[in-house]
Design a protein around this motif. Structure first.
Motif, PDB file in Angstrom:
ATOM      1  N   LYS A  35      42.170  49.374  31.341  1.00  0.00           N
ATOM      2  CA  LYS A  35      41.861  50.581  32.119  1.00  0.00           C
ATOM      3  C   LYS A  35      42.916  50.827  33.205  1.00  0.00           C
ATOM      4  N   ASN A  36      44.116  50.313  32.937  1.00  0.00           N
ATOM      5  CA  ASN A  36      45.248  50.474  33.850  1.00  0.00           C
ATOM      6  C   ASN A  36      44.965  49.862  35.211  1.00  0.00           C
ATOM      7  N   ARG A  37      44.249  48.744  35.213  1.00  0.00           N
ATOM      8  CA  ARG A  37      43.965  48.020  36.447  1.00  0.00           C
ATOM      9  C   ARG A  37      44.502  46.605  36.317  1.00  0.00           C
ATOM     10  N   ASP A  38      45.121  46.109  37.355  1.00  0.00           N
ATOM     11  CA  ASP A  38      45.635  44.747  37.376  1.00  0.00           C
ATOM     12  C   ASP A  38      44.653  43.879  38.153  1.00  0.00           C
ATOM     13  N   PRO A  39      44.059  42.847  37.495  1.00  0.00           N
ATOM     14  CA  PRO A  39      43.107  41.986  38.218  1.00  0.00           C
ATOM     15  C   PRO A  39      43.703  41.340  39.463  1.00  0.00           C
ATOM     16  N   LYS A  40      45.037  41.166  39.504  1.00  0.00           N
ATOM     17  CA  LYS A  40      45.653  40.571  40.685  1.00  0.00           C
ATOM     18  C   LYS A  40      45.457  41.434  41.923  1.00  0.00           C
ATOM     19  N   ASP A  41      45.256  42.735  41.711  1.00  0.00           N
ATOM     20  CA  ASP A  41      45.057  43.634  42.843  1.00  0.00           C
ATOM     21  C   ASP A  41      43.737  43.364  43.563  1.00  0.00           C
ATOM     22  N   LEU A  42      42.834  42.610  42.922  1.00  0.00           N
ATOM     23  CA  LEU A  42      41.550  42.298  43.550  1.00  0.00           C
ATOM     24  C   LEU A  42      41.672  41.200  44.602  1.00  0.00           C
ATOM     25  N   ILE A  43      42.769  40.425  44.572  1.00  0.00           N
ATOM     26  CA  ILE A  43      42.925  39.313  45.505  1.00  0.00           C
ATOM     27  C   ILE A  43      42.958  39.842  46.937  1.00  0.00           C
ATOM     28  N   GLY A  44      42.103  39.273  47.787  1.00  0.00           N
ATOM     29  CA  GLY A  44      42.026  39.695  49.184  1.00  0.00           C
ATOM     30  C   GLY A  44      41.085  40.852  49.433  1.00  0.00           C
ATOM     31  N   LYS A  45      40.576  41.486  48.372  1.00  0.00           N
ATOM     32  CA  LYS A  45      39.677  42.629  48.523  1.00  0.00           C
ATOM     33  C   LYS A  45      38.241  42.152  48.730  1.00  0.00           C
ATOM     34  N   HIS A  46      37.481  42.962  49.463  1.00  0.00           N
ATOM     35  CA  HIS A  46      36.054  42.716  49.636  1.00  0.00           C
ATOM     36  C   HIS A  46      35.323  43.442  48.509  1.00  0.00           C
ATOM     37  N   VAL A  47      34.508  42.719  47.783  1.00  0.00           N
ATOM     38  CA  VAL A  47      33.812  43.297  46.631  1.00  0.00           C
ATOM     39  C   VAL A  47      32.317  43.048  46.765  1.00  0.00           C
ATOM     40  N   SER A  48      31.552  43.902  46.116  1.00  0.00           N
ATOM     41  CA  SER A  48      30.098  43.749  46.076  1.00  0.00           C
ATOM     42  C   SER A  48      29.645  43.707  44.640  1.00  0.00           C
ATOM     43  N   THR A  49      28.481  43.129  44.407  1.00  0.00           N
ATOM     44  CA  THR A  49      27.945  43.045  43.058  1.00  0.00           C
ATOM     45  C   THR A  49      27.385  44.386  42.634  1.00  0.00           C
ATOM     46  N   THR A  50      26.916  44.448  41.396  1.00  0.00           N
ATOM     47  CA  THR A  50      26.447  45.709  40.833  1.00  0.00           C
ATOM     48  C   THR A  50      25.387  46.358  41.697  1.00  0.00           C
ATOM     49  N   TYR A  51      24.467  45.568  42.179  1.00  0.00           N
ATOM     50  CA  TYR A  51      23.337  46.120  42.914  1.00  0.00           C
ATOM     51  C   TYR A  51      23.535  46.069  44.428  1.00  0.00           C
ATOM     52  N   LEU A 108      31.700  43.778  39.607  1.00  0.00           N
ATOM     53  CA  LEU A 108      32.168  43.795  40.987  1.00  0.00           C
ATOM     54  C   LEU A 108      32.783  45.153  41.283  1.00  0.00           C
ATOM     55  N   THR A 109      32.491  45.681  42.459  1.00  0.00           N
ATOM     56  CA  THR A 109      33.040  46.958  42.902  1.00  0.00           C
ATOM     57  C   THR A 109      33.740  46.757  44.229  1.00  0.00           C
ATOM     58  N   ILE A 110      34.949  47.289  44.356  1.00  0.00           N
ATOM     59  CA  ILE A 110      35.690  47.168  45.610  1.00  0.00           C
ATOM     60  C   ILE A 110      34.981  47.984  46.688  1.00  0.00           C
ATOM     61  N   GLU A 111      34.675  47.353  47.797  1.00  0.00           N
ATOM     62  CA  GLU A 111      34.002  48.040  48.887  1.00  0.00           C
ATOM     63  C   GLU A 111      34.959  49.020  49.571  1.00  0.00           C
ATOM     64  N   GLY A 112      34.402  50.140  49.979  1.00  0.00           N
ATOM     65  CA  GLY A 112      35.214  51.151  50.653  1.00  0.00           C
ATOM     66  C   GLY A 112      36.154  51.877  49.729  1.00  0.00           C
ATOM     67  N   SER A 113      35.895  51.827  48.438  1.00  0.00           N
ATOM     68  CA  SER A 113      36.763  52.486  47.469  1.00  0.00           C
ATOM     69  C   SER A 113      35.946  53.427  46.613  1.00  0.00           C
ATOM     70  N   ASP A 114      36.559  54.522  46.255  1.00  0.00           N
ATOM     71  CA  ASP A 114      35.894  55.488  45.375  1.00  0.00           C
ATOM     72  C   ASP A 114      36.141  55.183  43.903  1.00  0.00           C
ATOM     73  N   ASP A 115      36.821  54.075  43.646  1.00  0.00           N
ATOM     74  CA  ASP A 115      37.136  53.695  42.272  1.00  0.00           C
ATOM     75  C   ASP A 115      35.841  53.386  41.530  1.00  0.00           C
ATOM     76  N   SER A 116      35.607  54.096  40.444  1.00  0.00           N
ATOM     77  CA  SER A 116      34.355  53.919  39.688  1.00  0.00           C
ATOM     78  C   SER A 116      34.480  52.879  38.589  1.00  0.00           C
ATOM     79  N   ILE A 117      35.675  52.296  38.428  1.00  0.00           N
ATOM     80  CA  ILE A 117      35.875  51.301  37.376  1.00  0.00           C
ATOM     81  C   ILE A 117      35.498  49.925  37.914  1.00  0.00           C
ATOM     82  N   HIS A 118      34.500  49.311  37.305  1.00  0.00           N
ATOM     83  CA  HIS A 118      34.024  48.005  37.743  1.00  0.00           C
ATOM     84  C   HIS A 118      34.807  46.894  37.057  1.00  0.00           C
TER      85      HIS A 118
END
Length: 409
Positions: A178-194, A119-129
Motif C-alpha cells: 500500500k506504498n507504506r514503509d513499515p520503517k516509518d512507524l519507528i518512533g511513532k505513537h500508535v493506537s490499537t483498532t479500538y 495499529l493506527t498512527i495517532e494524530g494522523s488522517d492516514d486510514s491505512i492500518h
C-alpha cells in the motif's frame, strides 16, 4: 519422400490430435501439482524470524488449596502465586545450563493463533492500518528466540526497548504493497483498532511466522509483557549452546527445578519436537504431492513409451526409405525427437489457453511469474519424458537394415 516435418504432422492430424490432448492434460496436471507444492514449500526458503535451537517450552501450573499437595502460606491468608512463580523463574534463570528464560502470551512459534490487531498512527488522517499478529513477550524472549532487528539493533537493544514499554513491529508485505514503509512507524505513537491502548513503536524486526510453511500472515506486533503483573502459563527456556540434552536430564531428575511452593512446571518439550508435530500435516501433504508428481511422470513415461513404440513400428518402412535416400541416423533421430517436442508444444499452448484464466484459483499468494515458472518446469519434465520415450524405439528402428525393412514394406 522428403516431406517437411510440419507437413507430415498436418497430414497425420487425426492421430496427432489425440497425442496433443494427452500431452496437454498431463502437462496441466503436473503443472497444478507443482503450483500446489510450491505454494506449501516456498515458506521453507523465507526467513522465519526466530531461532529454536536448544529452546524448550514448558507450562506453568499451580496447586490449589483443594489439593493434598498444597502448601498453605505461613504469614498470610492468601498464597502469593506471583511471588512463587517469580522465585521459580529466578531459579531456572540462574541454572548453570540455562542461557535465558521468559514468559509468553500468544508468542510461541508454531502455535497457530489469530490474535490480530490493527495499529493506527495517532494524530494522523492516514486510514491505512498496519495489521499484525499480536505477541506478548517478556523482554528476555528477545534472546530466547533470537529476534532479528531490520535496522541493525542488537538483542540487548531490543530487550531494552521492550523494558521501556515500547513495542516492536515487523516487516509487513501487505502494508508495503500500500506504498507504506513499515520503517516509518519507528518512533511513532500508535493506537490499537479500538483505541484502548497507546504505544510507541521502538524498532522493526523480521516477521515472526507462525510456521515454516504458511504464507506471511500480516505482520508481527510484539507487546511487552510485565511478568510481575500478568499471569502467564507459557515459559520458554534457551539452554546454553549444546547443553539441551543435559538440561532436559536435569529437569527430569531435579525436583527443585520443576517446583517452588505451589507453582510447578509441566510438559517440558523441545521446540524441535513441537515444530515436527505442528507441521506434520503440511509435511505429509507436501510429500503426497511430490509422490503424486513422480507417479504421474512414471505413468506418463510408460504411456508415451508404448504410444511412440507403436508409432515408430508403423514408420519402419518410412525410416528405411529415408536412410536409403541418404539420411543419416542422426538426422532421423533428430526428426523423430523434434516431432514429439512439437506435439508437446501444441499441448503446452492448449493447456495454457485453458488454464491461465483460472491461475488465481491455484494459489492467490503466488504471483503470475511464479505460476509461469511452475508451468515451464512442468513442460520441461514432460519434455524429458517425451525424449526418453522416443529415444529407445527410435534407436531400435534405426538399427534395422534398410534393405530388410524396405523388403517387408
Amino acid at each position: 519422400m522428403k516431406r517437411k516435418l510440419f507437413t507430415q504432422i498436418t497430414n497425420e492430424w487425426r492421430d496427432n490430435i489425440w497425442m496433443i490432448i494427452e500431452l496437454a492434460i498431463v502437462t496441466g496436471a503436473i503443472w497444478i501439482l507443482i503450483v500446489l507444492c510450491w505454494g506449501i514449500a516456498k515458506g521453507k526458503f523465507q526467513p522465519k524470524g526466530f531461532d529454536i535451537e536448544d529452546v524448550y517450552a514448558a507450562n506453568i501450573e499451580f496447586i490449589t488449596s483443594d489439593s493434598p499437595e498444597f502448601q498453605p502460606p505461613v504469614n498470610s491468608d492468601q498464597y502469593d502465586y506471583y511471588g512463587a512463580r517469580k522465585a521459580l523463574l529466578t531459579k531456572i534463570r540462574n541454572h548453570p545450563l540455562v542461557e535465558k528464560a521468559g514468559l509468553s502470551q500468544n508468542a510461541f512459534p508454531y502455535f497457530l493463533n489469530y490474535n490480530g490487531n490493527a495499529l493506527t498512527i495517532e494524530g494522523s488522517d492516514d486510514s491505512i492500518h498496519y495489521y499484525g499478529n499480536v505477541r506478548m513477550m517478556s523482554p528476555d524472549l528477545v534472546h530466547v528466540f533470537r529476534l532479528k532487528s531490520l535496522t541493525g539493533k542488537t538483542s540487548d537493544q531490543l530487550e531494552k526497548i521492550l523494558r521501556e514499554g515500547k513495542i516492536l513491529v515487523s516487516s509487513n508485505k501487505d502494508y508495503s504493497n500500500k506504498n507504506r514503509d513499515p520503517k516509518d512507524l519507528i518512533g511513532k505513537h500508535v493506537s490499537t483498532t479500538y483505541g484502548e491502548s497507546s504505544y510507541t513503536v521502538g524498532d522493526l524486526i523480521v516477521h515472526i511466522r507462525r510456521n515454516e510453511y504458511e504464507h506471511i500472515f500480516g505482520g508481527t506486533v510484539v507487546l511487552p509483557l510485565i511478568e510481575d503483573s500478568v499471569w502467564c502459563k507459557d515459559l520458554a527456556i534457551r539452554a546454553k549452546p549444546g547443553k539441551g540434552s543435559e538440561f532436559m536430564e536435569a529437569f527430569r531428575t531435579d525436583p527443585d527445578l520443576r517446583r517452588y511452593g505451589n507453582v510447578y512446571l509441566t510438559d517440558m518439550e523441545s521446540f524441535s519436537d513441537i515444530r515436527h508435530n505442528k507441521q506434520r500435516n503440511y509435511t505429509t501433504q507436501l510429500n503426497a504431492f511430490i509422490i503424486l508428481i513422480l507417479f504421474l511422470l512414471v505413468v506418463v513415461f510408460l504411456g508415451l513409451l508404448g504410444t511412440f513404440w507403436f508409432r515408430m513400428q508403423q514408420r519402419t518402412g518410412e525410416v528405411a526409405i529415408r536412410m536409403v535416400c541418404g539420411a543419416t541416423k542422426g538426422q532421423i533421430f533428430r526428426r523423430v525427437i523434434s516431432e514429439g517436442l512439437i506435439l508437446l508444444l501444441f499441448g503446452f499452448l492448449l493447456i495454457s489457453v485453458a488454464l491461465w484464466p483460472f491461475y488465481k484459483k491455484f494459489d492467490t499468494a503466488l504471483s503470475w511469474e511464479t505460476i509461469l515458472i511452475c508451468e515451464l518446469v512442468a513442460v520441461a519434465l514432460v519434455a524429458s519424458g517425451v525424449v526418453i520415450s522416443l529415444w529407445w524405439p527410435a534407436r531400435k528402428i534405426m538399427n534395422i537394415e534398410p534393405a530388410v525393412a524396405v523388403k517387408e514394406e
